[in-house]
Enzyme design. Structure first.
Site, mmCIF file in Angstrom:
data_model
loop_
_atom_site.group_PDB
_atom_site.id
_atom_site.type_symbol
_atom_site.label_atom_id
_atom_site.label_comp_id
_atom_site.label_asym_id
_atom_site.label_seq_id
_atom_site.Cartn_x
_atom_site.Cartn_y
_atom_site.Cartn_z
ATOM 1 N N TRP B 17 7.483 -3.401 -0.454
ATOM 2 C CA TRP B 17 6.672 -3.095 0.992
ATOM 3 C C TRP B 17 6.559 -4.534 1.403
ATOM 4 C CZ3 TRP B 17 6.186 -0.385 4.490
ATOM 5 C CH2 TRP B 17 5.266 0.035 5.222
ATOM 6 N N SER B 141 4.397 5.629 3.826
ATOM 7 C CA SER B 141 5.324 4.692 4.097
ATOM 8 C C SER B 141 6.287 4.311 2.898
ATOM 9 C CB SER B 141 4.355 3.526 4.949
ATOM 10 O OG SER B 141 3.404 3.124 3.934
ATOM 11 N N LYS B 194 -4.465 8.439 -4.214
ATOM 12 C CA LYS B 194 -3.238 9.492 -4.258
ATOM 13 C C LYS B 194 -2.274 8.939 -5.378
ATOM 14 C CE LYS B 194 -0.410 6.615 -2.051
ATOM 15 N NZ LYS B 194 0.689 6.047 -2.740
ATOM 16 N N ASP B 247 -0.252 10.419 3.165
ATOM 17 C CA ASP B 247 0.178 9.678 2.087
ATOM 18 C C ASP B 247 0.216 10.362 0.579
ATOM 19 O OD1 ASP B 247 1.137 7.246 0.967
ATOM 20 O OD2 ASP B 247 -0.843 6.039 1.041
ATOM 21 N N THR B 251 3.842 10.593 -1.445
ATOM 22 C CA THR B 251 3.688 10.284 -2.717
ATOM 23 C C THR B 251 4.371 11.159 -3.863
ATOM 24 O OG1 THR B 251 2.141 8.572 -2.039
ATOM 25 C CG2 THR B 251 2.712 8.560 -4.359
ATOM 26 N N GLU B 284 0.929 1.529 -9.550
ATOM 27 C CA GLU B 284 -0.565 1.175 -9.320
ATOM 28 C C GLU B 284 -1.266 2.453 -9.885
ATOM 29 O OE1 GLU B 284 -2.299 -1.360 -7.552
ATOM 30 O OE2 GLU B 284 -0.879 -2.035 -6.174
#
Lengths: 339, 339
Positions: B17, B141, B194, B247, B251, B284
């Site tokens: 990213w 993204s 999320k 998002d 995901t 994460e």
């Protein structure tokens, strides 16, 4: 798992969803008849014990009756209308002759009648019984997945809470969970309107865009669905639920989705007429787009995605141009966008 | 397309990213340095002009500086923190020596610090400047898609509207649209929370479930994210936006998602330790699950999906059992479920 109360049920419509629900209800211990509008195809179903056109690979269990004779509906304690919205009115008119006044009907199709702009349950009342017991069943539920016993969660809604409860108990199983939600307008609109956004999602796929683009489209799509819904009397929360967000999700990602498929083909440069000519099944979103534009006009609601899809489908607009117009707007706040 | 105002920018973090954003900002006409915490890997980046580990197949343009020397940050007008949350504090402590007090920082990582339960922007303030100019950038993204120029829409949020506007103008391009939203808590929490639901979605994939199941999971997942968010001071609407629903969508569906991948492997029967041992990148969601459970306790919020994921990840619960427990609950109303 069988249901606590056995009922006599007629499912109207030989499509994939009607067939999957007929099988499910049969396995729940009910006495089920699946009615087809086409005597020839009913004969095929009876002979092959498989819905080869619309639900291939799934056996019709021996005890499940298949018929093209509408008289079967006269003896039903519950009717399930699984007819694409464009054909719903004519099927109901046929049903009217056999309809025992007061028999509850669950509509499971997702669309809005072009011309009248009525929701499915409103068409039922319009034809059969203006105050009759009507419920709708909606949510993320691809027929193939339900037929193969993959876990599915749906919502039943009715102005009559007792009917909603009865439908819930009739359909509920370990792998087919049924929630109730009293917001009939919201539940029904979510299912119909998402088919338009699914076409847009398919266009993104056809253009080779990724999941970032699709996520933005779905987010803004749900916002415009909710905008119209609230203007028509639905509750905003309903669109965050299974029949709003949930159904939109599955329709936009599943390779099985007919509306997404139509969009994908258009995104790849094919013409709507050519795409529809090669499809056995009805893509409800195509006609729904017309109805939704009319509703947006009537209720003065801003629906940029639906408008662009209308232009692509019916006004020969280039798909890439339409998506570009949706993307490239003046920088503004998200709060405005979501209102 | 170049930006109207050229800025000197340092991107902290050599992950996918950070690299994608450094390239994007370079193409927007800014003077960009990409900082890596690892001198050896910085040398690889410089030699190959490609981030082979984290963003393979994408060239680093000639004018983009790569360095492992934190002194570069001293000259920056804008800092972009693209460091996974578990490493954020130590990187910021390193930055502190070169940090020019008052330089704005945009955090683009999505997580919650375990132990302190702080959001990324709170960690920034905790280490550097308790009232400093901090913004967050979040939304659907995937780095690979952004690096390949696929249309993407994100949100920037800051307590300082002027900073949000500056960040919007700095990043905005034809294919990378940036909206503002003043709800910092909501924007930041959506991105972090999320990742837990994405693990659950991956488990569904690993178990061979279909899109009906995943749709139900995502719907209820977003409801529980919003429940915690509102309890922590976020606005409910934000979770219907790009950094919530948007998002979550990307995901949970993209094959590129690391958290979804972890869940998928666990759904297939592998152990967490084994899955993590074979991954180059940080998922994460694994640590975030711990932090979210602690936050749910603290704020007395019901989060059934997150709880089940915690049990699967850290208490050796069987994945199928966890999903079954989520599915088979007493029939109830959807309205209750969404509250």
């Amino acid at each position: 798992m069988t249901s606590s109360v056995e009922r006599t049920i007629t499912v109207l419509g030989d499509g994939g969803w009607g067939t999957a629900l007929a099988i499910l209800l049969h396995h729940r211990g009910h006495q089920v008849a699946l009615w087809s509008a086409f005597p020839d195809y009913a004969a095929v179903l009876k002979a092959k014990r498989e819905n080869v056109k619309f639900l291939p690979g799934v056996c019709l269990p021996p005890g499940l009756e298949v018929t093209a004779d509408m008289a079967v509906a006269a003896g039903a304690e519950l009717l399930v209308a699984a007819v694409p919205t464009p054909y719903l009115r004519s099927v109901l008119q046929k049903l009217a002759r056999s309809y025992a006044f007061g028999t509850p009907i669950v509509n499971v199709a997702k669309g809005i009648e072009v011309g009248t702009r009525l929701r499915g349950s409103e068409v039922v009342r319009d034809v059969l019984d203006s105050r009759g017991p009507v419920a709708v069943l909606s949510g993320p539920s691809h027929a193939q997945e339900v037929a193969h016993g993959l876990p599915t969660t749906v919502v039943v809604s009715s102005a009559d809470p007792a009917l909603a409860k009865m439908v819930q108990q009739t359909f509920m199983g370990d792998r087919f969970r049924v929630y109730t939600n009293p917001d009939v307008i919201g539940v029904e609109l979510g299912g119909a309107l998402k088919n338009v956004i699914a076409i847009a999602a398919g266009i993104c796929d056809g253009l080779g865009f990724g999941s970032n683009s699709k996520a933005a489209l779905i987010t803004r799509g749900l916002a415009e669905i909710a905008r119209l819904g609230v203007a028509m009397g639905a509750k905003r929360e309903t669109f965050a639920g299974l029949t709003g967000l949930g159904d939109l999700f599955t329709t936009c990602v599943s390779p099985l989705g007919r509306n997404r498929y139509v969009g994908e083909q258009i995104g790849k440069g094919r013409k709507l007429r050519d795409v529809l000519a090669t499809m056995e099944q009805v893509a409800e979103g195509v006609l729904t787009t017309k109805a939704v534009c009319a509703l947006a006009d009537q209720h003065h609601v801003d629906m940029p995605i639906t408008r662009q899809i209308h232009q692509v489908l019916f006004e020969d607009k280039n798909a890439l141009e339409a998506v570009a117009e949706l993307m490239v707007r003046a920088p503004k706040s998200e709060v405005e966008e979501l209102q």
